[in-house]
Design a protein around this motif. Structure first.
Motif, PDB file in Angstrom:
ATOM      1  N   ASN A 103      28.712 -21.254   4.029  1.00 15.95           N
ATOM      2  CA  ASN A 103      27.522 -21.231   3.091  1.00 15.95           C
ATOM      3  C   ASN A 103      28.179 -21.233   1.660  1.00 15.95           C
ATOM      4  O   ASN A 103      27.626 -20.834   0.567  1.00 15.95           O
ATOM      5  N   GLY A 104      29.226 -22.245   1.418  1.00 13.59           N
ATOM      6  CA  GLY A 104      29.840 -22.551   0.126  1.00 13.59           C
ATOM      7  C   GLY A 104      30.314 -20.937  -0.604  1.00 13.59           C
ATOM      8  O   GLY A 104      30.147 -21.035  -1.819  1.00 13.59           O
ATOM      9  N   LYS A 163      28.715 -18.418  -0.498  1.00 15.31           N
ATOM     10  CA  LYS A 163      27.600 -17.262  -0.778  1.00 15.31           C
ATOM     11  C   LYS A 163      27.280 -16.606   0.185  1.00 15.31           C
ATOM     12  O   LYS A 163      27.383 -16.888   1.470  1.00 15.31           O
TER      13      LYS A 163
END
Length: 341
Positions: A66-67, A69
């Motif tokens: 999720n990058g 995050k």
């Protein structure tokens, strides 16, 4: 409660003699690991749930999902979650995630949150590790508890129940405002559904604060790893990890294996997590160097050892703090990568 525990233990002995439950799933073939963690109290999003995915079956090389995050965000209780722990059901068809209901960002009063903190844990459920239920608060601690920290769970075939354990400071019954002096003990309760729990009982009481117990079973022996909360001036092994073992999960006294785990490689350590390699007779112990680098990996081929070797050349997913490493199948790995890769 003594009668209840006695009955559970008696039932456990009978179940062990009979073998695993008939509806238990066959052992799956694992293709990697899911890492669930939080990142700390220094940002508004640090006390939420993050996911990392291993590079195949190498548990020392990780990528952020999720990058980088949060994947899951709490909307209940304090609206902060720490120490996320994930367990697979014995049937293999469901996952439970439990976490500390605590938000320290913008607070910083560690004394207050151990006197009047949450008595509940945050619970989520999933059938596939991708779609999760809304978080729910489930109370597990007694009125005398000031905090409910770092919950973990172990499904015990002998008991036929999950044993859920967490750290709490316990205050006198005639001290309802929790103004006295006390220390953290490890508590436990049992459950079959993470909704209804037995009355909490003391599991670890050293006469001084201990927190962050984690557990693994090998060859009919339970190995427990716990943070010694004493200061360095109180004990040379204060703020490091203690290893113990027992033939019975609910035993109040475990035999000594080793102490000071991590010392020499890290400045201080907590939040130990333990798991077995998917591919060989090897175990990994991650210790959270809080205030420093976050998790660092150690490894051994013998759980009875006093020496865990630091892993060199590792790649963590950022700076993960207290969480879980869960072995996953190829299908689960692919779903996670497709959803959050």
């Amino acid at each position: 409660m003594i009668a209840l525990v006695g009955a559970l233990l008696a039932g456990g002995l009978a179940a062990l003699a009979a073998g695993p439950p008939a509806d238990a799933a066959p052992a799956p073939t694992y293709a990697g690991y899911l890492f669930t963690y939080f990142t700390g109290e220094n940002s508004s999003t640090g006390e939420q749930v993050y996911f990392g995915l291993s590079q195949g079956n190498d548990p020392t090389r990780w990528r952020q999902l999720n990058g980088g995050k949060p994947v899951l965000t709490s909307t209940v209780g304090t609206r902060g979650v720490r120490d996320p722990f994930v367990i697979r059901s014995p049937q293999g068809d469901r996952f439970y995630q439990i976490a500390t209901d605590l938000r320290m960002y913008g607070n910083g009063n560690w004394d207050q949150v151990q006197r009047t903190g949450s008595k509940s844990i945050v619970v989520r459920e999933s059938a596939d590790l991708v779609t999760w239920s809304a978080p729910r608060l489930t109370r597990v601690s007694p009125d005398t508890a000031g905090n409910t920290w770092a919950p973990e769970a172990y499904y015990d075939e002998g008991l036929g129940q999950y044993v859920v354990f967490c750290a709490s400071k316990l205050y006198a019954t005639n001290d309802p405002r929790h103004t006295g002096t006390t220390y953290n003990r490890m508590m436990y309760a049992t459950t079959s559904d993470f909704r209804t729990f037995s009355a909490p009982q003391v599991w670890v009481d050293k006469g001084y604060s201990t927190i962050d117990s984690t557990l693994i079973k090998h060859n009919s022996t339970y190995y427990r790893f716990t943070k010694d909360e004493r200061s360095a001036s109180q004990s040379t092994c204060g703020k490091f990890v203690l290893a113990e073992k027992s033939a019975a999960i609910l035993a109040h006294t475990y035999s000594f294996v080793a102490e000071c785990l991590g010392r020499g490689a890290i400045s201080q350590g907590e939040g130990p997590l333990i798991f077995k390699s998917n591919t060989e007779e090897r175990w990994y112990l991650f210790i959270d160097e809080y205030g420093g680098r976050g998790y660092l990996p150690f490894t051994t081929t013998d759980l009875n050892t006093r020496q865990w070797s630091p892993v060199s050349g590792y790649a963590m997913p950022g700076k993960p703090r207290h969480g879980t490493v869960l072995p996953i199948t190829q299908a689960e790995y692919d779903r996670l990568l497709q959803r959050w890769g």
